[in-house]
Motif scaffolding. Structure first.
Motif, PDB file in Angstrom:
ATOM      1  N   TYR A 127      22.198 -26.601  26.908  1.00 12.23           N
ATOM      2  CA  TYR A 127      21.421 -27.206  27.988  1.00 12.23           C
ATOM      3  C   TYR A 127      22.244 -28.253  28.739  1.00 12.23           C
ATOM      4  O   TYR A 127      22.943 -29.060  28.129  1.00 12.23           O
ATOM      5  CB  TYR A 127      20.136 -27.851  27.451  1.00 12.23           C
ATOM      6  CG  TYR A 127      19.257 -28.408  28.550  1.00 12.23           C
ATOM      7  CD1 TYR A 127      18.453 -27.579  29.318  1.00 12.23           C
ATOM      8  CD2 TYR A 127      19.252 -29.775  28.842  1.00 12.23           C
ATOM      9  CE1 TYR A 127      17.657 -28.085  30.336  1.00 12.23           C
ATOM     10  CE2 TYR A 127      18.459 -30.290  29.854  1.00 12.23           C
ATOM     11  CZ  TYR A 127      17.668 -29.436  30.600  1.00 12.23           C
ATOM     12  OH  TYR A 127      16.883 -29.942  31.612  1.00 12.23           O
ATOM     13  N   LYS A 128      22.135 -28.241  30.069  1.00 10.17           N
ATOM     14  CA  LYS A 128      22.838 -29.211  30.906  1.00 10.17           C
ATOM     15  C   LYS A 128      21.816 -30.058  31.664  1.00 10.17           C
ATOM     16  O   LYS A 128      20.972 -29.517  32.387  1.00 10.17           O
ATOM     17  CB  LYS A 128      23.751 -28.497  31.917  1.00 10.17           C
ATOM     18  CG  LYS A 128      24.773 -27.561  31.290  1.00 10.17           C
ATOM     19  CD  LYS A 128      25.770 -28.305  30.410  1.00 10.17           C
ATOM     20  CE  LYS A 128      26.806 -27.349  29.838  1.00 10.17           C
ATOM     21  NZ  LYS A 128      27.711 -28.028  28.874  1.00 10.17           N
ATOM     22  N   TYR A 129      21.884 -31.354  31.488  1.00 11.58           N
ATOM     23  CA  TYR A 129      21.015 -32.254  32.233  1.00 11.58           C
ATOM     24  C   TYR A 129      21.518 -32.386  33.672  1.00 11.58           C
ATOM     25  O   TYR A 129      22.720 -32.384  33.934  1.00 11.58           O
ATOM     26  CB  TYR A 129      20.977 -33.629  31.556  1.00 11.58           C
ATOM     27  CG  TYR A 129      20.211 -33.644  30.261  1.00 11.58           C
ATOM     28  CD1 TYR A 129      18.882 -34.041  30.218  1.00 11.58           C
ATOM     29  CD2 TYR A 129      20.821 -33.248  29.080  1.00 11.58           C
ATOM     30  CE1 TYR A 129      18.177 -34.057  29.024  1.00 11.58           C
ATOM     31  CE2 TYR A 129      20.126 -33.261  27.883  1.00 11.58           C
ATOM     32  CZ  TYR A 129      18.802 -33.660  27.857  1.00 11.58           C
ATOM     33  OH  TYR A 129      18.103 -33.659  26.669  1.00 11.58           O
ATOM     34  N   ASP A 130      20.579 -32.535  34.595  1.00  9.43           N
ATOM     35  CA  ASP A 130      20.930 -32.532  36.016  1.00  9.43           C
ATOM     36  C   ASP A 130      21.707 -33.767  36.441  1.00  9.43           C
ATOM     37  O   ASP A 130      22.645 -33.681  37.232  1.00  9.43           O
ATOM     38  CB  ASP A 130      19.655 -32.432  36.873  1.00  9.43           C
ATOM     39  CG  ASP A 130      18.952 -31.097  36.710  1.00  9.43           C
ATOM     40  OD1 ASP A 130      19.643 -30.104  36.390  1.00  9.43           O
ATOM     41  OD2 ASP A 130      17.722 -31.043  36.890  1.00  9.43           O
ATOM     42  N   LYS A 131      21.315 -34.932  35.935  1.00  9.01           N
ATOM     43  CA  LYS A 131      21.880 -36.186  36.431  1.00  9.01           C
ATOM     44  C   LYS A 131      23.188 -36.520  35.711  1.00  9.01           C
ATOM     45  O   LYS A 131      23.209 -36.657  34.486  1.00  9.01           O
ATOM     46  CB  LYS A 131      20.889 -37.328  36.242  1.00  9.01           C
ATOM     47  CG  LYS A 131      19.560 -37.129  36.962  1.00  9.01           C
ATOM     48  CD  LYS A 131      18.598 -38.257  36.628  1.00  9.01           C
ATOM     49  CE  LYS A 131      17.215 -38.005  37.191  1.00  9.01           C
ATOM     50  NZ  LYS A 131      16.261 -39.083  36.801  1.00  9.01           N
ATOM     51  N   VAL A 132      24.245 -36.625  36.474  1.00  4.53           N
ATOM     52  CA  VAL A 132      25.567 -36.970  35.944  1.00  4.53           C
ATOM     53  C   VAL A 132      25.948 -38.348  36.471  1.00  4.53           C
ATOM     54  O   VAL A 132      25.980 -38.576  37.679  1.00  4.53           O
ATOM     55  CB  VAL A 132      26.624 -35.926  36.347  1.00  4.53           C
ATOM     56  CG1 VAL A 132      27.997 -36.330  35.830  1.00  4.53           C
ATOM     57  CG2 VAL A 132      26.235 -34.545  35.813  1.00  4.53           C
ATOM     58  N   PRO A 191      28.213 -36.865  32.109  1.00  4.78           N
ATOM     59  CA  PRO A 191      26.997 -36.135  31.775  1.00  4.78           C
ATOM     60  C   PRO A 191      26.415 -36.555  30.431  1.00  4.78           C
ATOM     61  O   PRO A 191      27.084 -37.188  29.609  1.00  4.78           O
ATOM     62  CB  PRO A 191      27.486 -34.673  31.710  1.00  4.78           C
ATOM     63  CG  PRO A 191      28.913 -34.803  31.271  1.00  4.78           C
ATOM     64  CD  PRO A 191      29.422 -36.059  31.925  1.00  4.78           C
ATOM     65  N   TYR A 241      18.900 -41.696  32.560  1.00  5.92           N
ATOM     66  CA  TYR A 241      17.724 -41.174  31.854  1.00  5.92           C
ATOM     67  C   TYR A 241      17.192 -42.219  30.880  1.00  5.92           C
ATOM     68  O   TYR A 241      17.960 -42.917  30.205  1.00  5.92           O
ATOM     69  CB  TYR A 241      18.078 -39.922  31.058  1.00  5.92           C
ATOM     70  CG  TYR A 241      18.337 -38.692  31.883  1.00  5.92           C
ATOM     71  CD1 TYR A 241      17.305 -37.840  32.249  1.00  5.92           C
ATOM     72  CD2 TYR A 241      19.627 -38.372  32.294  1.00  5.92           C
ATOM     73  CE1 TYR A 241      17.551 -36.693  33.000  1.00  5.92           C
ATOM     74  CE2 TYR A 241      19.876 -37.243  33.048  1.00  5.92           C
ATOM     75  CZ  TYR A 241      18.837 -36.403  33.399  1.00  5.92           C
ATOM     76  OH  TYR A 241      19.079 -35.285  34.146  1.00  5.92           O
ATOM     77  N   GLU A 272      12.208 -39.811  28.882  1.00 12.18           N
ATOM     78  CA  GLU A 272      12.467 -38.629  29.723  1.00 12.18           C
ATOM     79  C   GLU A 272      13.224 -37.568  28.934  1.00 12.18           C
ATOM     80  O   GLU A 272      12.908 -36.364  29.025  1.00 12.18           O
ATOM     81  CB  GLU A 272      13.279 -39.028  30.950  1.00 12.18           C
ATOM     82  CG  GLU A 272      12.504 -39.830  31.982  1.00 12.18           C
ATOM     83  CD  GLU A 272      13.385 -40.350  33.094  1.00 12.18           C
ATOM     84  OE1 GLU A 272      12.908 -40.404  34.239  1.00 12.18           O
ATOM     85  OE2 GLU A 272      14.554 -40.713  32.833  1.00 12.18           O
ATOM     86  N   ILE A 326      11.875 -33.669  27.959  1.00  7.96           N
ATOM     87  CA  ILE A 326      12.622 -32.447  28.262  1.00  7.96           C
ATOM     88  C   ILE A 326      12.819 -31.624  26.989  1.00  7.96           C
ATOM     89  O   ILE A 326      12.647 -30.394  26.986  1.00  7.96           O
ATOM     90  CB  ILE A 326      13.983 -32.799  28.902  1.00  7.96           C
ATOM     91  CG1 ILE A 326      13.776 -33.378  30.292  1.00  7.96           C
ATOM     92  CG2 ILE A 326      14.898 -31.569  28.954  1.00  7.96           C
ATOM     93  CD1 ILE A 326      15.031 -33.974  30.919  1.00  7.96           C
ATOM     94  N   ASN A 359      11.227 -27.653  25.633  1.00  5.42           N
ATOM     95  CA  ASN A 359      12.178 -26.544  25.546  1.00  5.42           C
ATOM     96  C   ASN A 359      12.441 -26.032  24.132  1.00  5.42           C
ATOM     97  O   ASN A 359      13.058 -24.969  23.993  1.00  5.42           O
ATOM     98  CB  ASN A 359      13.509 -26.951  26.178  1.00  5.42           C
ATOM     99  CG  ASN A 359      13.472 -26.951  27.689  1.00  5.42           C
ATOM    100  OD1 ASN A 359      13.635 -25.915  28.327  1.00  5.42           O
ATOM    101  ND2 ASN A 359      13.233 -28.134  28.268  1.00  5.42           N
TER     102      ASN A 359
END
Length: 359
Positions: free
Chosen positions: A215-220, A226, A259, A263, A267, A271
């Motif tokens: 899984y890759k979180y959107d906010k870098v 990341p 994050y 949060e 997530i 999932n």
């Protein structure tokens, strides 16, 4: 770096090195720091400073402390990890050789601590400072224990911002990743491995483990990069012919400042199927603003800034704090740990210059 070493500062720096040698020679594993706390307390009292102590935490205020002024915390820790098996030198024998001072805790974070103590001594008797100074030598940092800086902070005067002494090559760690550790359990049903019985908890866990891996979180983050999740421990089964009814695994998550832990947990819960239990939500990511006077003072001295992947007591502070100090984080927890003696002198000089720009 501009040299400001007069005789008084040179004396403070020499005393800092000798104090560090005493600390190295005294085992101070986390929760067992009473002897090094004794040494620090005695050292401060020998300088006419009214040192105070709570558990294995030692602290003091500058001589002309004024309640009407804001306060800066100078903090580092005096506990160490246990020496690893790769040591070729006695970890408790302070050996000075080729400009290096060897010994357990010399780099992490003894050099920072004694440099901050020397800095505190430099300012201790000065009048008309714009800020008060509070020095805190704290315990249990290496295990993120609750009887270290966390238990001490409520006993201290109100702190406006702080310096946390950790080895950063004297550059400024303005942000720090948070640490979130999860204990996860996949539930199945036991059965005989030779027959079509049971519901294999390992197979159920594998699906969730793959999600954590990929899984890759959107906010870098520009500073911290990341988010990173790593499955580090897995345990299941009792014997070869029994389908396991549960599979337990541990996930180490390094959280950037974009994050909140809440949060991240939302997530994850959306999932995965396994039961998820966070061990703690104390060690959150932190950041000090680039335009903060402390950071600006460091930049004026030519110090660069960066985001740190490692966690420190900074995570437990609810006020802005800058992580900075002599030594190199890459040497921390290594065999035959060392710090260059010159780094301690440079640490004292840099801390003083940094504070002089705002005091």
């Amino acid at each position: 770096m501009m040299k400001i070493m007069n005789d008084s500062l040179n004396t403070h720096s020499k005393e800092a090195v000798e104090l560090l040698k005493q600390l190295i020679a005294t085992p101070s594993f986390s929760k067992e720091e009473d002897k090094t706390a004794d040494i620090i307390e005695s050292f401060l009292k020998s300088k006419g400073i009214e040192a105070q102590r709570y558990l294995n935490n030692v602290w003091a205020k500058n001589q002309h402390y004024d309640e009407s002024k804001p306060t800066i915390l100078l903090n580092s820790h005096h506990d160490t990890v246990k020496p690893n098996k790769g040591y070729t030198l006695d970890p408790f024998q302070p050996i000075e050789q080729d400009g290096k001072l060897y010994g357990l805790g010399s780099n992490d974070a003894g050099g920072c601590l004694v440099s901050l103590i020397a800095t505190f001594l430099h300012f201790y008797k000065q009048r008309d400072l714009k800020y008060n100074l509070v020095l805190a030598a704290t315990a249990e940092e290496e295990i993120s224990g609750k009887n270290g800086v966390e238990v001490l902070l409520p006993l201290l005067p109100s702190i406006d911002f702080g310096i946390v002494g950790e080895p950063t090559l004297l550059n400024m760690a303005v942000a720090e990743k948070g640490l979130l550790v999860l204990d996860c359990t996949a539930h199945g049903k036991a059965g005989h491995a030779a027959r079509e019985e049971g519901d294999n908890a390992i197979y159920k866990a594998l699906k969730d483990i793959e999600w954590f891996r990929s899984y890759k979180y959107d906010k870098v983050s520009d500073l911290l990069g990341p988010m990173k999740m790593s499955v580090t421990i897995i345990n299941a089964g009792t014997q070869h012919n029994v389908v396991p009814h549960e599979c337990k695994f541990t996930v180490d998550i390094r959280v950037n400042e974009l994050y909140t832990f809440e949060e991240v947990l939302d997530i994850i819960h959306n999932n995965v199927e396994c039961e998820v239990q966070p061990r703690s939500i104390r060690l959150r990511s932190t950041a000090i603003a680039i335009d903060h006077p402390l950071v600006q003072a460091g930049m004026a001295l030519g110090r660069t800034y960066y985001g740190s992947p490692t966690t420190s007591d900074k995570a437990l502070m609810k006020f802005p704090a800058l992580k900075i100090g002599p030594g190199d984080s890459a040497r921390s927890h290594t065999a035959d740990e060392y710090i260059f003696v010159e780094e301690i002198y440079e640490g004292v000089e840099m801390y003083i210059q940094l504070l002089e720009k705002i005091l």
